[in-house]
Design an enzyme around this catalytic site. Structure first.
Site, PDB file in Angstrom:
ATOM      1  N   LEU B  14       0.726  -1.327  -0.154  1.00 36.71           N
ATOM      2  CA  LEU B  14       0.245   0.126   0.253  1.00 36.71           C
ATOM      3  C   LEU B  14       1.022   1.631  -0.231  1.00 36.71           C
ATOM      4  CD1 LEU B  14      -2.943  -0.995   2.609  1.00 36.71           C
ATOM      5  CD2 LEU B  14      -3.355  -0.458  -0.245  1.00 36.71           C
ATOM      6  N   HIS B  15       1.367   1.535  -1.504  1.00 42.06           N
ATOM      7  CA  HIS B  15       2.826   2.748  -1.045  1.00 42.06           C
ATOM      8  C   HIS B  15       1.129   4.029  -1.550  1.00 42.06           C
ATOM      9  CE1 HIS B  15       3.115   2.789  -5.167  1.00 42.06           C
ATOM     10  NE2 HIS B  15       2.574   1.639  -5.794  1.00 42.06           N
ATOM     11  N   ALA B  16       1.808   5.424  -2.192  1.00 39.10           N
ATOM     12  CA  ALA B  16       1.542   6.307  -2.081  1.00 39.10           C
ATOM     13  C   ALA B  16      -0.358   5.938  -3.338  1.00 39.10           C
ATOM     14  CB  ALA B  16       2.347   7.411  -2.312  1.00 39.10           C
TER      15      ALA B  16
END
Lengths: 587, 89
Positions: B14-16
């Site tokens: 769950l990166h940006a």
């Protein structure tokens, strides 16, 4: 704290030289004082917070638009995420509640709640999680700067300001550039970070030295050399004048000097034209000058789109980039190299397979022939953008004929489906290859028959031929593009290309080395594709060379047995050309 | 109230960008949305909250949805996670 002259060595993040005065940016340790406020101040604090957020949103919006204009969509995405962070309703509601309940000043509440979010991210082992913390900090430091009421970002720095800090976000770099900072000295961030990418596109010199930013005093005189990766704090007079001279030779001033060139392509003394082209990554400020002068792009590196997006951009996004560059360079040509990933680019990404020997691994064309959807998407975008008929496709690191044929087959499939959909494209678009592996140079005859042009990537060709990594200090002395074995492979490739009437270019670093120019002209190289800031000097130099006379030079160089012998001969020749200055960009 | 556990399987976690997608989808619904990872429970309509989860690839998160349109909300949120956020592999 450093108090007297000190030379520090670090990493070269973005090339160029800056001489000036340090301004230490103390973000991360701001003067956040926690204050208890009277109940009557609560509304005022909440209003101040809302205004600071509003100002931040305005600023980010403007930056996004400027960035979009300057560098295209890749960069706007970074600001889109930051805007979302700035306007997070739930988070701001939480801050306001805390202000009201705790009766604390907005500044300290906002700061501590941001920290509560970033701390778990900073503690993560995953680089993407830590990167998110940087994104959040980039936003919160803006909000805090407005919340304190001072420090406006449209203010120019004093002349020759070199900023010293731990790390700067892409947005900060853009705005510091507008505020006329001349260079950055940072403690964190690699050559493939967002920071590095943006700085190079803006031609802002950056040097990274671990731990440096806490030891440079504010206002100290400093020099940074983004090409060598060094910095001198409190330089002496000699340092200063030497670097000033070097800056004149290498600086961005050389880009503006391109405007003065009258003859493009440049012509040798005896009237033979030599194509000098540019290597480009992102659409930076150099573009306007280059395209206005009809200087072709010999290498457009698309993997930077990947790096800026943190992902493979979709077809339409890519199409817009390629169309823009095609339109900008109408009247000349642009060689678009398909994604060249793996090895040094992207090796840290955690979805990429771990390889024991990445230099000999899944890189260049190889992953693209497996990730065919990604490859075909890119080809489709390039073809759709090719209606100006000035784009060419270049495949990186071809090591055998099968790879070229396989890639060509995929390209045909894309063309077939475009035709079926009645989407216009340049049906005669040329597809060339990069010769960067000895096997390709040795099989150049066969490849030249099947490709439309050849481009020699000397950096990889040198490392593979001599089996020496120039980043490895133990063997860096072996790495030398002037080694006769490398030069023979180059000559062989040029000859093979010409036997089949296919143009041959060189796009490695040595292509921009003035010492090598007479040699390459003598060998019959058609195009030298080089860093934009080398173009002016190289075009000027072409005019001093007689293409007939340099043929003798080639014979003499080719019979050498060491790179040192070659260098010596080239230096003698260069002196004989009557050049007083000797350029040295190679070790 | 609906509750469901899912695994984050896209390559970067769950990166940006995926966080932003998740919040955008969750915000389309009237229902309250919460995500829980280990013992950290955050509001699904807050990007700061979702980022705070620091959910790397392979981590499991629990989705809670409560409200009038909870069925559709759950369906779409699960779908966006399971599609790997539209990332190519």
């Amino acid at each position: 704290m450093i108090t007297k002259r000190k030379l520090v060595k670090g990493s070269a993040i973005s090339g160029g030289i800056a001489l000036g005065y340090a301004r230490v940016m103390t973000r991360g340790v701001p003067d956040i004082v926690e204050l208890v406020i009277p109940a009557t101040r609560v509304r005022g604090e909440i209003k101040a917070l809302e205004e600071a957020v509003e100002q931040t949103v305005d600023e980010l919006g403007t930056l996004r638009d400027t960035a979009g204009k300057k560098m295209g969509l890749a960069v706007t995405k970074i600001f889109d995420a930051q805007l979302m962070i700035a306007t997070d309703k739930e988070f701001l509601k939480h801050v306001k509640q805390e202000i009201a309940e705790q009766k604390r000043n907005a500044r300290s509440v906002y700061h501590s709640l941001v920290q509560a979010t970033t701390l778990p991210l900073l503690g993560s082992r995953d680089i993407y999680m830590r990167q998110m913390a940087k994104d959040i900090e980039a936003v919160s430091s803006r909000v805090l700067s407005h919340l304190s009421g001072y420090q406006k970002s449209d203010l120019r720095f004093p002349p020759n300001t070199i900023l010293v800090g731990d790390y700067f976000s892409p947005g900060e770099i853009l705005s510091y550039r507008q505020r006329k900072a001349v260079g950055l000295l940072v403690s964190e961030g690699g050559r493939n970070s967002h920071m590095a990418l943006i700085a190079r596109a803006l031609m802002l010199p950056v040097v990274m030295v671990r731990g440096i930013w806490t030891s440079v005093p504010n206002h100290a005189k400093i020099i940074i050399d983004g090409t060598e990766g060094t910095a001198i704090i409190y330089p002496d007079e000699h340092d200063w004048s030497e670097h000033q001279k070097k800056k004149k030779r290498h600086g961005p001033a050389l880009i503006t000097r391109i405007k003065k060139l009258t003859q493009i392509p440049p012509v040798t003394k005896d009237g033979q034209s030599v194509q000098i082209a540019a290597n480009l990554s992102l659409l930076g400020p150099a573009n306007e000058i280059l395209s206005a002068k009809k200087i072709p792009v010999g290498l457009y590196r698309t993997e930077y789109l990947y790096l800026a997006h943190d992902d493979f951009p979709d077809e339409d996004t890519q199409y817009r980039y390629y169309r823009r560059i095609a339109e900008q360079y109408v009247g000349t040509s642009v060689v678009i190299r398909t994604f060249d990933l793996g090895y040094d680019k992207l090796a840290s990404r955690n979805f990429w397979p771990k390889e024991d020997n990445p230099a000999l691994g899944w890189r260049g064309i190889r992953p693209m022939l497996e990730l065919t959807q990604i490859f075909k998407t890119q080809i489709r975008a390039i073809l759709r953008a090719s209606t100006q008929r000035n784009l060419k496709i270049m495949l990186p690191m071809i090591s055998e004929t099968r790879e070229l044929l396989r890639a060509r087959k995929l390209i045909s499939q894309v063309k077939f489906s475009l035709r079926k959909e009645n989407i216009p494209f340049d049906a005669d678009i040329e597809t060339g290859i990069m010769v960067e592996v000895p096997s390709a140079a040795l099989a150049a005859d066969d490849l030249a028959r099947k490709a439309d042009f050849l481009s020699i990537g000397t950096n990889d060709l040198t490392q593979y031929t001599l089996a020496a990594d120039r980043m490895n200090s133990k063997v860096a002395h072996i790495y030398n593009s002037f080694h006769p074995s490398v030069l023979r492979l180059i000559q062989q490739t040029v000859d093979a290309g010409h036997r089949f009437n296919k143009p041959v270019s060189i796009c490695g670093e040595v292509a921009g080395d003035p010492l090598a120019l007479p040699l390459f002209i003598g060998m019959g190289v058609d195009t030298l594709s080089i860093n934009p800031n080398r173009i002016f000097d190289m075009c000027r130099l072409v005019g001093k060379i007689d293409s007939h006379l340099v043929r003798h030079l080639v014979g003499s160089v080719m019979s050498s047995s060491t790179a040192q012998e070659v260098t010596k001969k080239l230096e003698e020749y260069s002196r004989a050309l009557g050049k007083r200055r000797t350029f040295t960009i190679r070790k | 109230m609906l509750k469901k556990s899912v695994k984050i399987m896209n390559k970067l976690g769950l990166h940006a960008r995926p966080s932003a997608m998740l919040v955008t989808v969750a915000s389309r619904f009237k229902s309250e949305v919460f995500f829980t990872k280990a013992d950290l429970r955050v509001n699904g309509k807050s990007i700061m909250g979702v980022m705070m989860l620091a959910a790397e690839k392979g981590s499991e998160i629990t989705i809670e949805v409560d409200g009038a349109d909870e069925v559709q909300a759950m369906e779409q949120i699960v779908q966006v996670v399971q599609s790997g956020f539209g990332e190519n592999d």
